[in-house]
Design a protein around this motif. Structure first.
Motif, PDB file in Angstrom:
ATOM      1  N   GLN A  68       0.841  -1.215   0.000  1.00  0.00           N
ATOM      2  CA  GLN A  68       0.000   0.000   0.000  1.00  0.00           C
ATOM      3  C   GLN A  68       0.870   1.256   0.000  1.00  0.00           C
ATOM      4  O   GLN A  68       0.622   2.207  -0.736  1.00  0.00           O
ATOM      5  CB  GLN A  68      -0.822   0.043   1.287  1.00  0.00           C
ATOM      6  CG  GLN A  68      -2.261  -0.399   1.162  1.00  0.00           C
ATOM      7  CD  GLN A  68      -2.888  -0.462   2.570  1.00  0.00           C
ATOM      8  OE1 GLN A  68      -2.548   0.310   3.460  1.00  0.00           O
ATOM      9  NE2 GLN A  68      -3.794  -1.404   2.751  1.00  0.00           N
ATOM     10  N   ILE A  69       1.892   1.233   0.850  1.00  0.00           N
ATOM     11  CA  ILE A  69       2.773   2.401   0.973  1.00  0.00           C
ATOM     12  C   ILE A  69       3.525   2.625  -0.344  1.00  0.00           C
ATOM     13  O   ILE A  69       3.631   3.754  -0.823  1.00  0.00           O
ATOM     14  CB  ILE A  69       3.745   2.221   2.163  1.00  0.00           C
ATOM     15  CG1 ILE A  69       2.963   2.254   3.478  1.00  0.00           C
ATOM     16  CG2 ILE A  69       4.824   3.311   2.148  1.00  0.00           C
ATOM     17  CD1 ILE A  69       3.769   1.840   4.703  1.00  0.00           C
ATOM     18  N   ALA A  70       3.994   1.531  -0.939  1.00  0.00           N
ATOM     19  CA  ALA A  70       4.736   1.658  -2.205  1.00  0.00           C
ATOM     20  C   ALA A  70       3.851   2.265  -3.288  1.00  0.00           C
ATOM     21  O   ALA A  70       4.318   3.033  -4.130  1.00  0.00           O
ATOM     22  CB  ALA A  70       5.267   0.290  -2.631  1.00  0.00           C
ATOM     23  N   ALA A  71       2.548   1.944  -3.248  1.00  0.00           N
ATOM     24  CA  ALA A  71       1.627   2.432  -4.272  1.00  0.00           C
ATOM     25  C   ALA A  71       1.219   3.888  -4.056  1.00  0.00           C
ATOM     26  O   ALA A  71       0.621   4.509  -4.938  1.00  0.00           O
ATOM     27  CB  ALA A  71       0.388   1.535  -4.313  1.00  0.00           C
ATOM     28  N   MET A  72       1.530   4.426  -2.891  1.00  0.00           N
ATOM     29  CA  MET A  72       1.099   5.801  -2.588  1.00  0.00           C
ATOM     30  C   MET A  72       1.898   6.856  -3.338  1.00  0.00           C
ATOM     31  O   MET A  72       1.437   7.982  -3.499  1.00  0.00           O
ATOM     32  CB  MET A  72       1.275   6.078  -1.080  1.00  0.00           C
ATOM     33  CG  MET A  72       0.211   5.479  -0.208  1.00  0.00           C
ATOM     34  SD  MET A  72       0.691   5.745   1.521  1.00  0.00           S
ATOM     35  CE  MET A  72      -0.554   4.727   2.333  1.00  0.00           C
ATOM     36  N   ASN A  73       3.113   6.504  -3.719  1.00  0.00           N
ATOM     37  CA  ASN A  73       3.996   7.477  -4.376  1.00  0.00           C
ATOM     38  C   ASN A  73       4.217   8.732  -3.546  1.00  0.00           C
ATOM     39  O   ASN A  73       4.091   9.847  -4.056  1.00  0.00           O
ATOM     40  CB  ASN A  73       3.411   7.873  -5.731  1.00  0.00           C
ATOM     41  CG  ASN A  73       3.969   6.981  -6.804  1.00  0.00           C
ATOM     42  OD1 ASN A  73       5.178   6.734  -6.854  1.00  0.00           O
ATOM     43  ND2 ASN A  73       3.085   6.463  -7.640  1.00  0.00           N
ATOM     44  N   VAL A  74       4.568   8.542  -2.306  1.00  0.00           N
ATOM     45  CA  VAL A  74       4.844   9.698  -1.459  1.00  0.00           C
ATOM     46  C   VAL A  74       6.290  10.141  -1.658  1.00  0.00           C
ATOM     47  O   VAL A  74       7.131   9.375  -2.124  1.00  0.00           O
ATOM     48  CB  VAL A  74       4.578   9.397   0.040  1.00  0.00           C
ATOM     49  CG1 VAL A  74       3.100   9.181   0.286  1.00  0.00           C
ATOM     50  CG2 VAL A  74       5.396   8.201   0.524  1.00  0.00           C
ATOM     51  N   ASP A  75       6.584  11.385  -1.282  1.00  0.00           N
ATOM     52  CA  ASP A  75       7.946  11.912  -1.400  1.00  0.00           C
ATOM     53  C   ASP A  75       8.784  11.599  -0.176  1.00  0.00           C
ATOM     54  O   ASP A  75      10.013  11.615  -0.233  1.00  0.00           O
ATOM     55  CB  ASP A  75       7.899  13.437  -1.592  1.00  0.00           C
ATOM     56  CG  ASP A  75       7.130  13.799  -2.844  1.00  0.00           C
ATOM     57  OD1 ASP A  75       7.560  13.379  -3.918  1.00  0.00           O
ATOM     58  OD2 ASP A  75       6.078  14.481  -2.729  1.00  0.00           O
ATOM     59  N   ALA A  76       8.118  11.378   0.955  1.00  0.00           N
ATOM     60  CA  ALA A  76       8.839  11.103   2.196  1.00  0.00           C
ATOM     61  C   ALA A  76       7.894  10.426   3.173  1.00  0.00           C
ATOM     62  O   ALA A  76       6.664  10.487   3.022  1.00  0.00           O
ATOM     63  CB  ALA A  76       9.373  12.394   2.808  1.00  0.00           C
ATOM     64  N   ILE A  77       8.471   9.782   4.173  1.00  0.00           N
ATOM     65  CA  ILE A  77       7.684   9.118   5.215  1.00  0.00           C
ATOM     66  C   ILE A  77       8.104   9.677   6.559  1.00  0.00           C
ATOM     67  O   ILE A  77       9.287   9.928   6.802  1.00  0.00           O
ATOM     68  CB  ILE A  77       7.907   7.588   5.184  1.00  0.00           C
ATOM     69  CG1 ILE A  77       7.419   7.000   3.849  1.00  0.00           C
ATOM     70  CG2 ILE A  77       7.190   6.899   6.358  1.00  0.00           C
ATOM     71  CD1 ILE A  77       7.720   5.517   3.662  1.00  0.00           C
ATOM     72  N   ILE A  95      11.536   1.708   0.025  1.00  0.00           N
ATOM     73  CA  ILE A  95      10.406   2.230  -0.759  1.00  0.00           C
ATOM     74  C   ILE A  95      10.658   3.681  -1.133  1.00  0.00           C
ATOM     75  O   ILE A  95      10.528   4.077  -2.284  1.00  0.00           O
ATOM     76  CB  ILE A  95       9.083   2.100   0.030  1.00  0.00           C
ATOM     77  CG1 ILE A  95       8.758   0.619   0.271  1.00  0.00           C
ATOM     78  CG2 ILE A  95       7.935   2.778  -0.727  1.00  0.00           C
ATOM     79  CD1 ILE A  95       7.568   0.392   1.186  1.00  0.00           C
ATOM     80  N   VAL A  96      11.015   4.496  -0.161  1.00  0.00           N
ATOM     81  CA  VAL A  96      11.264   5.915  -0.421  1.00  0.00           C
ATOM     82  C   VAL A  96      12.175   6.495   0.655  1.00  0.00           C
ATOM     83  O   VAL A  96      12.170   6.033   1.807  1.00  0.00           O
ATOM     84  CB  VAL A  96       9.934   6.712  -0.519  1.00  0.00           C
ATOM     85  CG1 VAL A  96       9.243   6.800   0.824  1.00  0.00           C
ATOM     86  CG2 VAL A  96      10.162   8.121  -1.073  1.00  0.00           C
ATOM     87  N   GLN A  97      12.953   7.480   0.292  1.00  0.00           N
ATOM     88  CA  GLN A  97      13.761   8.222   1.266  1.00  0.00           C
ATOM     89  C   GLN A  97      13.512   9.708   1.036  1.00  0.00           C
ATOM     90  O   GLN A  97      13.290  10.104  -0.098  1.00  0.00           O
ATOM     91  CB  GLN A  97      15.241   7.901   1.083  1.00  0.00           C
ATOM     92  CG  GLN A  97      15.554   6.479   1.489  1.00  0.00           C
ATOM     93  CD  GLN A  97      17.060   6.217   1.555  1.00  0.00           C
ATOM     94  OE1 GLN A  97      17.828   7.103   1.928  1.00  0.00           O
ATOM     95  NE2 GLN A  97      17.468   5.029   1.182  1.00  0.00           N
TER      96      GLN A  97
END
Ligand SMILES: [Mn+2]
Length: 338
Positions: A68-77, A95-97
């Motif tokens: 789910q998180i990978a599919a969100m395409n967020v810039d940061a967590i 997934i993201v940094q």
């Protein structure tokens, strides 16, 4: 991305499009989420903030939650007040940094991630408030009181801040404690939408909790359920342990265990609760001179998620391993303290 990246600098300079805020489901975590949302509203009003919490009772993420998180395409967590083991942060970074970690649990103390990890804080809400350099507020002290309950009085560097807010809002300590109990009702009854409702209430005015019908009716349901569980007879196991399986649709294990420990202060109280494929096992003692850290060590050696203090231990494990693990715990306690 450099490890020394500062969250506020990142937000204010990058004005990210989309940010994931992962929060713990208790009062402290909800208070942290409220403080971050207040800050983000001003510092970067166009950032879309996605709110998410791990499945209630899980101090880790499930494969579908990573997806789910990978599919969100967020810039940061941004994670706050969740007692994640270090591998969760590593997986999130894949997934993201950047992944920012604001936490006060000892498990995150030495991980050196962007954000602030400081176990000297009795509540993450005050850590976040200090980091954001916001004026003292009811929300910033509520998380500390929620996590520590009466023990917060012993934190001489932090209790004066609670007293200041009691004075400013004309509340007694008991009323502050009651606010945290009301906020905690949402996770206990499993009202996952209620978590965001509680965050919104904290941002508006935490005192509204005292008259909020959703929280008050949850409080009533919980009291009835707790009374039902605490009327059960406890089963002696070995020399020191009194055992009770919990059968409830609510997340009451810590409340039941605490209440039973008050009732039987010379024993170790052991409870467990099976929910689907997972089980929680909880131990708490008051007067018995036994360090329950040995149970946490045993659980971790077996690869289970565990945490605790000398007087309390909590373990999450596969339900099918529960009977065997319970027997090993009894055996270990007999060996060390029999
Ligand atoms: Mn906390």
């Amino acid at each position: 991305m450099s490890l020394s990246i500062d969250f506020q600098e990142y937000i204010e300079e990058q004005q990210p499009n989309k940010l994931l805020l992962l929060y713990h489901w208790d009062t402290d975590g909800l208070a942290c989420a409220a403080l971050f949302l207040n800050y983000l509203d001003v510092a970067s009003p166009n950032t879309e903030v996605v709110l998410m919490h791990p499945t209630i009772n899980n101090y880790f993420l499930l494969p579908r939650e990573y997806a789910q998180i990978a599919a969100m395409n967020v810039d940061a967590i941004l994670t706050t007040d969740i007692n994640f083991p270090p591998d969760v942060f590593t997986r999130l970074e894949q997934i993201v940094q950047p992944v920012f970690v604001f936490d006060h649990h000892s498990q995150t103390a030495g991980i050196g991630k962007p954000g602030v990890q400081n176990p000297n804080y009795p509540g993450c809400s005050m850590l976040v408030n200090d980091y954001l350099m916001q004026p003292l507020s009811l929300v910033s002290v509520l998380g500390m009181v929620g996590d520590q309950e009466e023990r917060i009085r012993e934190f001489t560097a932090f209790y004066p801040q609670v007293e200041e807010m009691m004075k400013e809002h004309g509340l007694s300590f008991e009323e502050i404690l009651r606010l945290t109990k009301l906020i905690d009702t949402m996770y206990i009854v499993g009202d996952t939408e209620g978590l965001e409702y509680a965050i919104a209430l904290l941002r508006r005015n935490p005192i509204d909790a005292l008259t909020d019908q959703r929280l008050l009716s949850a409080e009533k349901e919980i009291a009835a359920e707790l009374a039902r569980e605490c009327a059960k007879e406890m089963k002696p196991m070995g020399e020191h342990v009194l055992y009770q399986p919990i059968d409830s649709r609510m997340s009451l294990i810590s409340e039941v265990t605490r209440a039973r420990a008050r009732e039987f202060p010379e024993s170790i109280i052991m409870t467990d609760h099976v929910r689907g494929d997972d089980a929680s096992l909880y131990l708490r003692r008051r007067n018995a001179p036994i360090d329950l850290g040995c149970v946490v060590d045993l659980a971790r050696k077996l690869g289970y998620n565990a945490g605790g203090k000398p007087e309390v231990a909590g373990v999450v494990l596969p339900a099918k391993a529960l009977v065997d693990f319970r027997a090993q715990v009894i055996q270990l306690l007999e060996q060390l303290y029999g």
